[in-house]
Design a protein around this motif. Structure first.
Motif, PDB file in Angstrom:
ATOM      1  N   THR A 257     -24.136 -19.825 -51.798  1.00 15.64           N
ATOM      2  CA  THR A 257     -23.268 -20.136 -52.945  1.00 15.64           C
ATOM      3  C   THR A 257     -22.783 -21.588 -52.927  1.00 15.64           C
ATOM      4  OG1 THR A 257     -21.403 -19.295 -51.649  1.00 15.64           O
ATOM      5  CG2 THR A 257     -22.417 -17.759 -53.210  1.00 15.64           C
ATOM      6  N   GLY A 258     -23.247 -22.360 -51.967  1.00 14.46           N
ATOM      7  CA  GLY A 258     -22.829 -23.772 -51.880  1.00 14.46           C
ATOM      8  C   GLY A 258     -21.338 -23.927 -51.612  1.00 14.46           C
ATOM      9  N   ALA A 259     -20.756 -22.931 -50.948  1.00 16.67           N
ATOM     10  CA  ALA A 259     -19.287 -22.897 -50.803  1.00 16.67           C
ATOM     11  C   ALA A 259     -18.720 -24.029 -49.949  1.00 16.67           C
ATOM     12  CB  ALA A 259     -18.863 -21.554 -50.205  1.00 16.67           C
ATOM     13  N   LEU A 260     -19.555 -24.631 -49.099  1.00 12.21           N
ATOM     14  CA  LEU A 260     -19.007 -25.651 -48.190  1.00 12.21           C
ATOM     15  C   LEU A 260     -19.437 -27.068 -48.563  1.00 12.21           C
ATOM     16  CD1 LEU A 260     -19.486 -23.756 -44.775  1.00 12.21           C
ATOM     17  CD2 LEU A 260     -17.586 -23.627 -46.396  1.00 12.21           C
TER      18      LEU A 260
ATOM     19  N   LEU B  86     -24.303 -28.772 -40.420  1.00 11.72           N
ATOM     20  CA  LEU B  86     -23.531 -29.468 -41.459  1.00 11.72           C
ATOM     21  C   LEU B  86     -24.450 -29.888 -42.606  1.00 11.72           C
ATOM     22  CD1 LEU B  86     -21.218 -31.873 -39.367  1.00 11.72           C
ATOM     23  CD2 LEU B  86     -20.902 -29.456 -39.889  1.00 11.72           C
ATOM     24  N   THR B  87     -25.581 -30.455 -42.232  1.00 16.86           N
ATOM     25  CA  THR B  87     -26.520 -30.987 -43.230  1.00 16.86           C
ATOM     26  C   THR B  87     -26.936 -29.910 -44.228  1.00 16.86           C
ATOM     27  OG1 THR B  87     -27.347 -32.409 -41.480  1.00 16.86           O
ATOM     28  CG2 THR B  87     -28.714 -32.238 -43.460  1.00 16.86           C
ATOM     29  N   HIS B  88     -27.300 -28.738 -43.707  1.00 12.41           N
ATOM     30  CA  HIS B  88     -27.801 -27.681 -44.593  1.00 12.41           C
ATOM     31  C   HIS B  88     -26.717 -27.123 -45.504  1.00 12.41           C
ATOM     32  CE1 HIS B  88     -32.034 -26.997 -43.184  1.00 12.41           C
ATOM     33  NE2 HIS B  88     -31.593 -27.975 -42.416  1.00 12.41           N
ATOM     34  N   HIS B  89     -25.471 -27.219 -45.030  1.00 11.88           N
ATOM     35  CA  HIS B  89     -24.358 -26.736 -45.859  1.00 11.88           C
ATOM     36  C   HIS B  89     -23.829 -27.815 -46.806  1.00 11.88           C
ATOM     37  CE1 HIS B  89     -23.292 -22.611 -44.851  1.00 11.88           C
ATOM     38  NE2 HIS B  89     -23.603 -22.852 -43.592  1.00 11.88           N
ATOM     39  N   GLY B  90     -24.325 -29.069 -46.647  1.00 13.04           N
ATOM     40  CA  GLY B  90     -23.775 -30.147 -47.480  1.00 13.04           C
ATOM     41  C   GLY B  90     -22.411 -30.598 -46.999  1.00 13.04           C
ATOM     42  N   ILE B  91     -22.124 -30.339 -45.722  1.00 11.04           N
ATOM     43  CA  ILE B  91     -20.848 -30.794 -45.124  1.00 11.04           C
ATOM     44  C   ILE B  91     -21.064 -32.216 -44.609  1.00 11.04           C
ATOM     45  CG2 ILE B  91     -19.140 -30.364 -43.310  1.00 11.04           C
ATOM     46  CD1 ILE B  91     -20.087 -27.408 -43.282  1.00 11.04           C
ATOM     47  N   ILE B  92     -20.117 -33.098 -44.907  1.00  6.82           N
ATOM     48  CA  ILE B  92     -20.265 -34.516 -44.544  1.00  6.82           C
ATOM     49  C   ILE B  92     -19.871 -34.717 -43.076  1.00  6.82           C
ATOM     50  CG2 ILE B  92     -19.472 -36.864 -45.095  1.00  6.82           C
ATOM     51  CD1 ILE B  92     -18.704 -35.392 -47.938  1.00  6.82           C
TER      52      ILE B  92
END
Ligand SMILES: Cc1cc2nc3c(=O)[nH]c(=O)nc-3n(C[C@H](O)[C@H](O)[C@H](O)COP(=O)(O)O)c2cc1C
Length: 203
Positions: free
Chosen positions: A100-103, A132-138
């Motif tokens: 769901t792209g929640a992070l 982190l990368t796969h979740h789009g977390i910086i």
């Protein structure tokens, strides 16, 4: 106010000490730090054979808890130069959040420790960054903003990848005041960065 979770996995207590210094730094920055622990996957029997320390009173993190925070600092001791299975097991439970792209757009950092000075401090963090990368977390590195990281006259943890401790081959070395200071610095600089973002977003 920025909300930041520090999530620790510790068998013998060193990582919890480091995590508590990180929380102190986060709170000094004006952000709100909350300390959690990763769920244990080893049986009480195995933990007893490993002479593990009793678990702290921090709540056990669930994947859904991550949604409540603007940033996370994951803290864990090195296992064969990588993160412990308990940490990977938690990461593997976050598929629903990923779907769901929640992070996406949240911030993440790492702190670690190892028995030896050269036992894998950097690799444990580097090999965790794909989560982190796969979740789009910086990913937020520690960098060299703290002068302790330039010291070469004694056994010392910390690297540009994150704060850390050197526990000794028998877990006999305590987390030093310098390592605690670097951890506090990491919490404060991470808290400042995430707070700046949260404030900017609310304008
Ligand atoms: C299965 C296992 C693997 C480990 N692998 C490493 C390693 O690769 N390098 C190292 O220096 N220490 C290694 N250690 C030591 C741990 O990193 C150390 O006990 C831990 O960081 C202490 O932190 P804690 O007190 O928070 O549990 C290992 C320990 C265990 C139990």
């Amino acid at each position: 106010m920025a909300n930041i979770a520090v999530i620790a996995y510790s068998t013998y207590g060193h990582t919890n000490t480091l995590a508590e210094s990180i929380i102190k730094g986060i709170n000094e920055s004006g952000a709100k730090g909350t300390l959690y622990q990763f769920e244990e996957t080893l049986s009480a029997d195995v933990l007893a054979k490993m002479y593990a320390a009793p678990k702290p009173a921090y709540p056990v993190i669930t994947p859904d808890d991550l949604k409540k925070y603007d940033g996370f600092i994951f803290a864990f001791g090195t296992r064969y130069g990588r993160a412990p299975a308990q940490v990977s097991s938690f990461f593997d439970q976050t598929g629903g959040l990923w779907a769901t792209g929640a992070l996406i757009g949240k911030f993440g950092a790492f702190a670690t420790g190892a028995a030896g000075q050269h036992g894998g401090h950097e690799t444990a963090i580097m090999t965790s960054i794909p989560f982190l990368t796969h979740h789009g977390i910086i990913y937020v590195p520690l960098g060299y903003g703290n002068p302790t990281l330039f010291e070469e006259t004694e056994v010392i943890g910390g690297s540009p990848w994150g704060s850390s401790y050197v526990a000794g081959s028998k877990g006999n070395l305590p987390v030093t005041d310098k390592d605690k200071n670097v951890a506090e610095f990491q919490g404060k600089s991470f808290g400042t960065l995430v707070s700046t973002f949260v404030k900017g977003k609310s304008l």
